[in-house]
Motif scaffolding. Sequence first.
Motif, mmCIF file in Angstrom:
data_model
loop_
_atom_site.group_PDB
_atom_site.id
_atom_site.type_symbol
_atom_site.label_atom_id
_atom_site.label_comp_id
_atom_site.label_asym_id
_atom_site.label_seq_id
_atom_site.Cartn_x
_atom_site.Cartn_y
_atom_site.Cartn_z
ATOM 1 N N GLY A 252 0.816 -1.198 0.000
ATOM 2 C CA GLY A 252 0.000 0.000 0.000
ATOM 3 C C GLY A 252 0.851 1.249 0.000
ATOM 4 O O GLY A 252 2.068 1.206 0.250
ATOM 5 N N HIS A 254 -0.095 4.500 1.927
ATOM 6 C CA HIS A 254 -1.051 5.220 2.762
ATOM 7 C C HIS A 254 -0.644 6.688 2.865
ATOM 8 O O HIS A 254 0.542 7.008 2.961
ATOM 9 C CB HIS A 254 -1.118 4.602 4.161
ATOM 10 C CG HIS A 254 -1.523 3.157 4.141
ATOM 11 N ND1 HIS A 254 -1.228 2.293 5.163
ATOM 12 C CD2 HIS A 254 -2.191 2.430 3.203
ATOM 13 C CE1 HIS A 254 -1.703 1.095 4.872
ATOM 14 N NE2 HIS A 254 -2.280 1.147 3.685
ATOM 15 N N HIS A 256 -1.294 10.368 4.850
ATOM 16 C CA HIS A 256 -1.815 11.132 5.982
ATOM 17 C C HIS A 256 -1.827 12.611 5.600
ATOM 18 O O HIS A 256 -0.882 13.098 4.973
ATOM 19 C CB HIS A 256 -0.919 10.948 7.215
ATOM 20 C CG HIS A 256 -0.918 9.560 7.772
ATOM 21 N ND1 HIS A 256 -1.450 9.257 9.002
ATOM 22 C CD2 HIS A 256 -0.457 8.388 7.268
ATOM 23 C CE1 HIS A 256 -1.309 7.963 9.239
ATOM 24 N NE2 HIS A 256 -0.698 7.413 8.194
ATOM 25 N N HIS A 312 -5.660 -6.654 4.613
ATOM 26 C CA HIS A 312 -5.069 -5.378 5.027
ATOM 27 C C HIS A 312 -5.162 -4.307 3.951
ATOM 28 O O HIS A 312 -4.367 -3.371 3.929
ATOM 29 C CB HIS A 312 -3.612 -5.553 5.464
ATOM 30 C CG HIS A 312 -3.432 -6.486 6.626
ATOM 31 N ND1 HIS A 312 -3.742 -6.122 7.910
ATOM 32 C CD2 HIS A 312 -3.009 -7.767 6.696
ATOM 33 C CE1 HIS A 312 -3.500 -7.135 8.728
ATOM 34 N NE2 HIS A 312 -3.052 -8.151 8.011
ATOM 35 N N ARG A 324 -7.954 0.260 11.268
ATOM 36 C CA ARG A 324 -7.203 0.032 10.030
ATOM 37 C C ARG A 324 -7.941 -0.851 9.025
ATOM 38 O O ARG A 324 -7.411 -1.131 7.955
ATOM 39 C CB ARG A 324 -5.831 -0.573 10.347
ATOM 40 C CG ARG A 324 -4.853 0.439 10.933
ATOM 41 C CD ARG A 324 -3.476 -0.172 11.176
ATOM 42 N NE ARG A 324 -2.487 0.845 11.494
ATOM 43 C CZ ARG A 324 -2.270 1.343 12.704
ATOM 44 N NH1 ARG A 324 -2.995 0.907 13.738
ATOM 45 N NH2 ARG A 324 -1.345 2.265 12.896
ATOM 46 N N ARG A 329 -9.162 6.346 7.870
ATOM 47 C CA ARG A 329 -8.923 6.200 9.317
ATOM 48 C C ARG A 329 -8.546 7.560 9.885
ATOM 49 O O ARG A 329 -7.720 8.279 9.306
ATOM 50 C CB ARG A 329 -7.780 5.209 9.540
ATOM 51 C CG ARG A 329 -7.210 5.175 10.956
ATOM 52 C CD ARG A 329 -6.110 4.113 11.051
ATOM 53 N NE ARG A 329 -5.381 4.169 12.304
ATOM 54 C CZ ARG A 329 -4.125 4.612 12.456
ATOM 55 N NH1 ARG A 329 -3.463 5.062 11.388
ATOM 56 N NH2 ARG A 329 -3.542 4.624 13.633
ATOM 57 N N GLU A 341 -6.088 9.611 7.535
ATOM 58 C CA GLU A 341 -5.253 8.628 6.837
ATOM 59 C C GLU A 341 -6.109 7.975 5.747
ATOM 60 O O GLU A 341 -7.133 7.362 6.032
ATOM 61 C CB GLU A 341 -4.725 7.543 7.772
ATOM 62 C CG GLU A 341 -3.842 6.534 7.042
ATOM 63 C CD GLU A 341 -3.451 5.320 7.875
ATOM 64 O OE1 GLU A 341 -2.559 4.568 7.426
ATOM 65 O OE2 GLU A 341 -4.035 5.109 8.961
ATOM 66 N N HIS A 342 -5.682 8.111 4.512
ATOM 67 C CA HIS A 342 -6.359 7.522 3.358
ATOM 68 C C HIS A 342 -5.597 6.256 3.005
ATOM 69 O O HIS A 342 -4.437 6.301 2.626
ATOM 70 C CB HIS A 342 -6.350 8.526 2.197
ATOM 71 C CG HIS A 342 -7.347 8.256 1.132
ATOM 72 N ND1 HIS A 342 -7.276 7.156 0.310
ATOM 73 C CD2 HIS A 342 -8.453 8.942 0.732
ATOM 74 C CE1 HIS A 342 -8.286 7.174 -0.548
ATOM 75 N NE2 HIS A 342 -9.023 8.251 -0.324
ATOM 76 N N ARG A 343 -6.281 5.082 3.085
ATOM 77 C CA ARG A 343 -5.595 3.797 3.058
ATOM 78 C C ARG A 343 -5.846 2.989 1.783
ATOM 79 O O ARG A 343 -5.487 1.822 1.708
ATOM 80 C CB ARG A 343 -6.038 2.966 4.275
ATOM 81 C CG ARG A 343 -5.665 3.589 5.602
ATOM 82 C CD ARG A 343 -6.161 2.753 6.785
ATOM 83 N NE ARG A 343 -5.720 1.382 6.752
ATOM 84 C CZ ARG A 343 -4.515 0.944 7.122
ATOM 85 N NH1 ARG A 343 -3.602 1.821 7.572
ATOM 86 N NH2 ARG A 343 -4.201 -0.335 7.051
#
Length: 444
Positions: A252, A254, A256, A312, A324, A329, A341-343
């Motif tokens: 990933g 991620h 922020h 995940h 998560r 998030r 947080e873009h996951r």
Amino acid sequence: MHDWLVDNPEIRAIRVAAADLNGVARGKRMPVRFADKVTRDGTRFPMSVLNLDIWGEDIEDSPLVMESGDRDGVLRPTERGFVPMPWLNTPTGLLPIWMYHEDGRPFMGDPRHALADVQRRFADRGLTPVVAVELEFFLIDDAGARLRVPPSPRSGKRRMAGEILSMRTLDAFDDFFTELYDACEAMDIPADTAISESGLGQFEINLVHQPDALKAADDAWLFKMLVKGLARKHGFAASFMAKPYPDYAGNGLHMHFSVLDAEGRNIFDDGTEAGSDVLRHAIQGCLAAMPGSMLVFAPHANSYARLVPGAHAPTGIAWAYENRTAAIRVPSGPAQARRIEHRLAGGDVNPYLSVAAVLGAALSGIEDAQDPPAPITGNAYAQDLPQVPGTWEEAIAAFETSPDIARIFDAELIRNMLMTKRQELRDMAELSAEEQVEIYLDTV
């Protein structure tokens, strides 16, 4: 820029490079004696070069190719200036560049200009996004018929298991990580914490928050280039592809972010754990844009192997506090550091497009001032949630028709992206999974 070369007289060659739509570096090598000319006048190559497919081939029927005579764009240095390329044997300076029309207008098919445009829209409102990214990657021995974990340079053994936060795994590749951190320092990439992750030979490194989204995306783009180059120097591969191993979690990227007002105050902070109304408006913008943005966050055939429940990687469109399993998030911590947080994005994304898509969606949410659904609790995979597009075909269709995407990206970039991905979709269908891995392993 000239000062950097004066301060580094060992430099014998220079590269000039820009990111295409897939994030692949496209550019030229030249002797160092021509550095003054390129920093003063820029360089030129066809506009179509920033719109090649993953194989580096022209896009069929693109108006940038035959229809326009395959005309040149003018590429000028970014504000980054020269950085070293420590993975090469020849002392070399890399000059990041971006593309303009002959009359000085930005070429809006350039992904870096797409992000600059989003950042300008924030600035017009007196706002500054503060951005950080977390990048996951695998160290891989790809010398044989199947991918394996490289043997430890210390013990010569292969650890055939994912080891989350394993100190032993970090220690096994200590020489590589020491050289990586030294190189990040030399390239002004703010690498912070490194951890081992759950995949075979998988690691994550965080880049610290930047009050400049372009700098944060530059850092991520250069970091991916550095990690891949340095791994080859050490005798193995490094890959950011979304899912090199079918039975382990994928990579990933991620992101922020928070947003500062003109006085430097975090507009997501209201002094509580819940965060401000503006935080929730930004979250709603991100949720609304997720279906249309999926082609940016999962741009390749292999990307969709990562997006499976329980692996995940988020599949449902939802947000949560300190959870998560959700696509969005809101981490815990001091109120003044309240952030999103873009996951959703994979490690195989173009960082410029990914950061632009997230920030552009958040700005749309701030402008619209709509509240999101209630935050979820518990396991997002076990809940009945609206889902992101689950296939490449669905993502292409959603990107084409999304009003959210039309608010974020210029029509020229949207057109070029669609033509690129449709060509790749057609040609990738002829290849086996193993052949796809071979293409993506070093490229993305």
